[in-house]
Design a protein around this motif. Structure first.
Motif, mmCIF file in Angstrom:
data_model
loop_
_atom_site.group_PDB
_atom_site.id
_atom_site.type_symbol
_atom_site.label_atom_id
_atom_site.label_comp_id
_atom_site.label_asym_id
_atom_site.label_seq_id
_atom_site.Cartn_x
_atom_site.Cartn_y
_atom_site.Cartn_z
ATOM 1 N N VAL B 111 0.869 -1.182 0.000
ATOM 2 C CA VAL B 111 0.000 0.000 0.000
ATOM 3 C C VAL B 111 0.903 1.227 0.000
ATOM 4 O O VAL B 111 1.800 1.336 0.837
ATOM 5 N N SER B 112 0.670 2.128 -0.927
ATOM 6 C CA SER B 112 1.564 3.281 -1.040
ATOM 7 C C SER B 112 0.773 4.559 -1.306
ATOM 8 O O SER B 112 -0.409 4.523 -1.662
ATOM 9 N N ASP B 113 1.453 5.668 -1.115
ATOM 10 C CA ASP B 113 0.913 6.987 -1.488
ATOM 11 C C ASP B 113 2.125 7.876 -1.757
ATOM 12 O O ASP B 113 3.216 7.347 -2.008
ATOM 13 N N HIS B 114 1.898 9.180 -1.747
ATOM 14 C CA HIS B 114 2.947 10.115 -2.159
ATOM 15 C C HIS B 114 3.351 11.060 -1.030
ATOM 16 O O HIS B 114 2.532 11.375 -0.166
ATOM 17 N N LEU B 115 4.573 11.523 -1.094
ATOM 18 C CA LEU B 115 4.973 12.648 -0.252
ATOM 19 C C LEU B 115 4.410 13.906 -0.915
ATOM 20 O O LEU B 115 4.997 14.440 -1.864
ATOM 21 N N CYS B 116 3.249 14.315 -0.449
ATOM 22 C CA CYS B 116 2.592 15.471 -1.042
ATOM 23 C C CYS B 116 1.467 15.906 -0.119
ATOM 24 O O CYS B 116 1.213 15.286 0.912
ATOM 25 N N TRP B 117 0.781 16.949 -0.500
ATOM 26 C CA TRP B 117 -0.487 17.308 0.128
ATOM 27 C C TRP B 117 -1.449 17.657 -0.985
ATOM 28 O O TRP B 117 -1.013 18.011 -2.105
ATOM 29 N N THR B 118 -2.734 17.527 -0.737
ATOM 30 C CA THR B 118 -3.704 17.773 -1.801
ATOM 31 C C THR B 118 -4.647 18.926 -1.481
ATOM 32 O O THR B 118 -5.360 19.405 -2.364
ATOM 33 N N GLY B 119 -4.695 19.335 -0.213
ATOM 34 C CA GLY B 119 -5.581 20.437 0.151
ATOM 35 C C GLY B 119 -5.504 20.707 1.630
ATOM 36 O O GLY B 119 -4.751 20.051 2.363
ATOM 37 N N ILE B 120 -6.283 21.671 2.066
ATOM 38 C CA ILE B 120 -6.340 21.988 3.490
ATOM 39 C C ILE B 120 -7.745 22.477 3.799
ATOM 40 O O ILE B 120 -8.394 23.099 2.946
ATOM 41 N N GLY B 121 -8.209 22.173 5.004
ATOM 42 C CA GLY B 121 -9.582 22.525 5.336
ATOM 43 C C GLY B 121 -10.537 21.772 4.429
ATOM 44 O O GLY B 121 -10.342 20.594 4.148
ATOM 45 N N ALA B 122 -11.551 22.456 3.962
ATOM 46 C CA ALA B 122 -12.547 21.797 3.111
ATOM 47 C C ALA B 122 -12.070 21.659 1.670
ATOM 48 O O ALA B 122 -12.651 20.911 0.890
ATOM 49 N N PHE B 123 -11.026 22.374 1.314
ATOM 50 C CA PHE B 123 -10.575 22.395 -0.078
ATOM 51 C C PHE B 123 -9.674 21.194 -0.379
ATOM 52 O O PHE B 123 -8.729 20.917 0.355
ATOM 53 N N ASN B 124 -9.985 20.472 -1.450
ATOM 54 C CA ASN B 124 -9.152 19.357 -1.886
ATOM 55 C C ASN B 124 -8.862 19.540 -3.371
ATOM 56 O O ASN B 124 -9.739 19.359 -4.214
ATOM 57 N N SER B 125 -7.632 19.903 -3.696
ATOM 58 C CA SER B 125 -7.295 20.225 -5.088
ATOM 59 C C SER B 125 -7.267 19.001 -5.987
ATOM 60 O O SER B 125 -7.342 19.104 -7.201
ATOM 61 N N HIS B 126 -7.105 17.811 -5.381
ATOM 62 C CA HIS B 126 -6.950 16.556 -6.120
ATOM 63 C C HIS B 126 -5.673 16.555 -6.961
ATOM 64 O O HIS B 126 -5.554 15.795 -7.917
ATOM 65 N N ASP B 127 -4.740 17.418 -6.618
ATOM 66 C CA ASP B 127 -3.440 17.405 -7.279
ATOM 67 C C ASP B 127 -2.378 17.076 -6.225
ATOM 68 O O ASP B 127 -2.597 17.285 -5.027
ATOM 69 N N LEU B 128 -1.249 16.564 -6.682
ATOM 70 C CA LEU B 128 -0.166 16.225 -5.763
ATOM 71 C C LEU B 128 0.690 17.483 -5.583
ATOM 72 O O LEU B 128 1.544 17.782 -6.413
ATOM 73 N N LEU B 129 0.433 18.211 -4.508
ATOM 74 C CA LEU B 129 1.071 19.512 -4.307
ATOM 75 C C LEU B 129 2.373 19.372 -3.534
ATOM 76 O O LEU B 129 2.538 18.441 -2.734
ATOM 77 N N PRO B 130 3.292 20.305 -3.755
ATOM 78 C CA PRO B 130 4.645 20.161 -3.183
ATOM 79 C C PRO B 130 4.690 20.512 -1.696
ATOM 80 O O PRO B 130 4.164 21.540 -1.276
ATOM 81 N N VAL B 131 5.340 19.666 -0.943
ATOM 82 C CA VAL B 131 5.524 19.914 0.490
ATOM 83 C C VAL B 131 6.768 20.771 0.672
ATOM 84 O O VAL B 131 7.826 20.429 0.137
ATOM 85 N N PRO B 132 6.675 21.886 1.383
ATOM 86 C CA PRO B 132 7.896 22.626 1.704
ATOM 87 C C PRO B 132 8.709 21.774 2.683
ATOM 88 O O PRO B 132 8.171 21.339 3.711
ATOM 89 N N LEU B 133 9.932 21.507 2.351
ATOM 90 C CA LEU B 133 10.686 20.487 3.097
ATOM 91 C C LEU B 133 11.324 21.094 4.350
ATOM 92 O O LEU B 133 12.543 21.220 4.466
ATOM 93 N N THR B 134 10.482 21.430 5.294
ATOM 94 C CA THR B 134 10.898 22.067 6.545
ATOM 95 C C THR B 134 10.793 21.078 7.700
ATOM 96 O O THR B 134 10.166 20.020 7.578
ATOM 97 N N ASP B 135 11.354 21.478 8.844
ATOM 98 C CA ASP B 135 11.214 20.648 10.045
ATOM 99 C C ASP B 135 9.746 20.521 10.437
ATOM 100 O O ASP B 135 9.300 19.453 10.855
ATOM 101 N N GLU B 136 9.016 21.626 10.310
ATOM 102 C CA GLU B 136 7.594 21.570 10.672
ATOM 103 C C GLU B 136 6.850 20.577 9.777
ATOM 104 O O GLU B 136 6.057 19.760 10.262
ATOM 105 N N ALA B 137 7.125 20.646 8.467
ATOM 106 C CA ALA B 137 6.453 19.729 7.541
ATOM 107 C C ALA B 137 6.868 18.283 7.811
ATOM 108 O O ALA B 137 6.045 17.360 7.696
ATOM 109 N N LEU B 138 8.125 18.076 8.182
ATOM 110 C CA LEU B 138 8.586 16.718 8.485
ATOM 111 C C LEU B 138 7.798 16.149 9.671
ATOM 112 O O LEU B 138 7.370 14.985 9.652
ATOM 113 N N ASP B 139 7.587 16.989 10.683
ATOM 114 C CA ASP B 139 6.777 16.544 11.829
ATOM 115 C C ASP B 139 5.357 16.191 11.374
ATOM 116 O O ASP B 139 4.798 15.177 11.789
#
Lengths: 250, 290
Positions: B111-139
């Motif tokens: 079972v796999s998925d991607h290192l990405c995000w697709t939306g926040i709150g009620a919004f879901n873009s359905h695209d594989l969006l780039p994660v800013p590679l920060t310590d906060e994002a790593l957490d």
């Protein structure tokens, strides 16, 4: 290592830009995040994938509208209704209604497209056979239709148009003011549909509300004579059994 | 012009060979609609199929039946696009419930998925969006992966994304992925095309990028075609695998040893035979001496 902005704030800004697609907003976002021109790849992918999802879900409506009109309608809808569904396949629940003002036929076609798609992946059920009827206590029994079933109100002859478009047959002339309710369900894995008469709709809606068949017959009798009501209800029931519309009786 | 990657992390522990606990092996293809009949009949000479999880996270009907019948012939890899481990507000609970139901139903090998995000709150873009590679994002990402792996009661793989932008003041992707793997115990679904696309777009050396990744954790490899856009390469999955990506793949398996490898094709989908022929190149690459 610290973020340029907190993650949640960055993501809200990014989403706002995706939704608005405004060049000035994009320029401000790119400046804020210092991310450069590659940002446009995401904006393009966002809109293209939503347009394609709407097309995939509403294939007959798209055929009816034609490429330019469909893309324009899809673009308006995407601007008005940002996606929130858990999967992109579920996006566009309001698309049929959004088409209604400009093109009632397209709206009805889109509603049928959507119902057929929902039914196609609906819960499986083995319909009861006529042999099961002997065991049923009709005074208390509640008809439980198959779960992959939708009722679609239409205002045009979109059902005939949909079938013609699906079969690449000669498309009949569109007719407005042809109000009806369609039943869409599945026989095996194949979605099927037909117009339901008012009595069928009443029985179906009452059954879905958990009202027993006996009481439904009584209510029908209030509208006509009792013998006729029972006959009509029995005819509907027999037809539904034959069409695989009943999952069981509660 | 590409540049070497100073400070690329080279794993200290055994870097060679895939995680042996991974039940997937051999050579597979993404199972796409035009070829469903051949998979259901077990006619495709491959070792596994991969499907997009969301296409089958549904109540019933023909798609589920098709997958169930294909599953009788091939191990299945479930590859999701909507878990959104990089969202600041975390994965949706209803999504995890749907995925768990599918996992229980199909019993996939992976079972796999991607290192990405697709939306926040009620919004879901359905695209594989780039994660800013920060310590906060790593957490955030590690918390989400922990949540998903706990919910599914299994280890997952996460795919390195194609990226078209880089956020300033962030860590290299290979470092982020190494930490993600170390902290969560998840595996890496290594998309070799994505390494090539991202490295090229950011003016870096794909081979150095590869060497920075936690190759000891690679449980599956993706190959795909890309195209050239206005601002660089785009991971379009609509063409044959590029020769440069094949070369990078050969370098990859020289480092990892045999790893379950497959080709993704989502646009301009050719006849199945053409994909089988293309997959044969992966088989050849695996037995070629370095």
């Amino acid at each position: 290592m610290t973020a340029i902005v907190p993650l949640a704030e960055l993501q809200r800004r990014f989403c706002a830009w995706l939704r608005e697609g405004d060049e000035d907003v994009a320029a401000r976002l790119a400046e804020t995040l210092n991310v450069g021109a590659g940002l446009s790849v995401y904006q393009n992918a966002y809109r293209v994938s939503l347009v394609e999802a709407l097309r995939e879900t509403h294939r007959r409506a798209a055929l009816w509208l034609g490429e330019a009109a469909f893309e324009a309608a899809a673009a308006r809808y995407i601007d008005a209704e940002p996606p929130s569904s858990w999967t992109i396949d579920a996006y566009g629940a309001g698309f049929p209604a959004a088409l209604r003002a400009d093109d009632p036929v397209a709206a009805d076609l889109a509603a049928i497209d959507r119902a057929v798609g929902d039914v196609f992946v609906g819960d499986d059920a083995i319909p009861v056979s006529a042999a099961a009827l002997a065991e049923v206590d009709w005074q208390t029994a509640v008809i439980r239709p198959v779960p992959a079933l939708a009722l679609v109100p239409i205002q045009t002859n979109a059902d005939a148009l949909w079938l013609a478009l699906a079969g690449e047959e000669t498309v009949p002339a569109a007719k407005n003011g042809n109000t009806a309710t369609l039943m869409v369900w599945r026989q095996g894995f194949e979605p099927v549909m037909r117009r339901a008469d008012p009595v069928e709709c009443a029985i179906l809606r009452a059954s879905l509300a958990g009202i027993g068949f006996g009481r439904i017959c009584e209510e029908l009798a209030d509208e006509s004579d009792e013998a006729d009501a029972v006959t009509r209800a029995g005819t509907v029931l027999g037809r539904w059994i034959g069409e695989g519309l009943i999952a069981d009786f509660a | 012009m590409t540049a070497a990657l100073p400070g690329a992390a080279v794993p200290a522990s055994p870097p060679i060979g895939a995680d042996m606990s991974n039940p997937l092996s051999g050579f597979g293809l993404g199972m796409r609609r035009p070829h469903y009949a051949q998979y259901v009949a077990g006619e495709a000479p491959i070792d596994f199929v991969e499907v997009i999880s969301e296409n089958f996270m549904i109540p019933g009907g023909r798609p589920i039946d098709t997958l169930t019948r294909a599953r009788a012939h091939y191990p299945v890899a479930l590859h999701g696009v909507s878990l959104s481990v990089g969202s600041a507000d975390g994965p949706r609970g209803d999504y995890l419930d749907r995925l768990k139901a599918l996992v229980d139903r199909i019993e996939p090998a992976v079972v796999s998925d991607h290192l990405c995000w697709t939306g926040i709150g009620a919004f879901n873009s359905h695209d594989l969006l780039p994660v800013p590679l920060t310590d906060e994002a790593l957490d955030v990402v590690c918390r989400a992966i922990d949540q998903a792996q706990t919910h599914l009661k299994r280890r997952m793989l996460f795919e390195n994304p194609s990226s078209y932008i880089a956020f300033p003041g962030t860590m290299p992707e290979w470092h982020f992925l190494s930490e993600m793997v170390r902290r969560t115990g998840c595996g890496l679904l290594l998309d070799v095309n994505n390494v090539f696309v991202s490295a090229t777009n950011h003016g870096l050396d794909p081979l150095a990028w590869l060497d920075g990744l936690p190759l000891h954790a690679v449980g599956q490899i993706h190959l795909a075609g890309h195209s050239r856009g206005e601002h660089g390469l785009i991971d379009t999955h609509d063409a044959a695998v590029d020769p440069a990506v094949w070369a990078l793949y050969a370098e990859t398996i020289r480092r990892t040893g045999p790893v379950a490898t497959m080709i993704e094709r989502d646009g301009n989908i050719p006849e199945l035979g053409e994909l089988i022929d293309e997959l044969a190149q992966a088989r050849t690459a695996e037995i070629m001496p370095a």
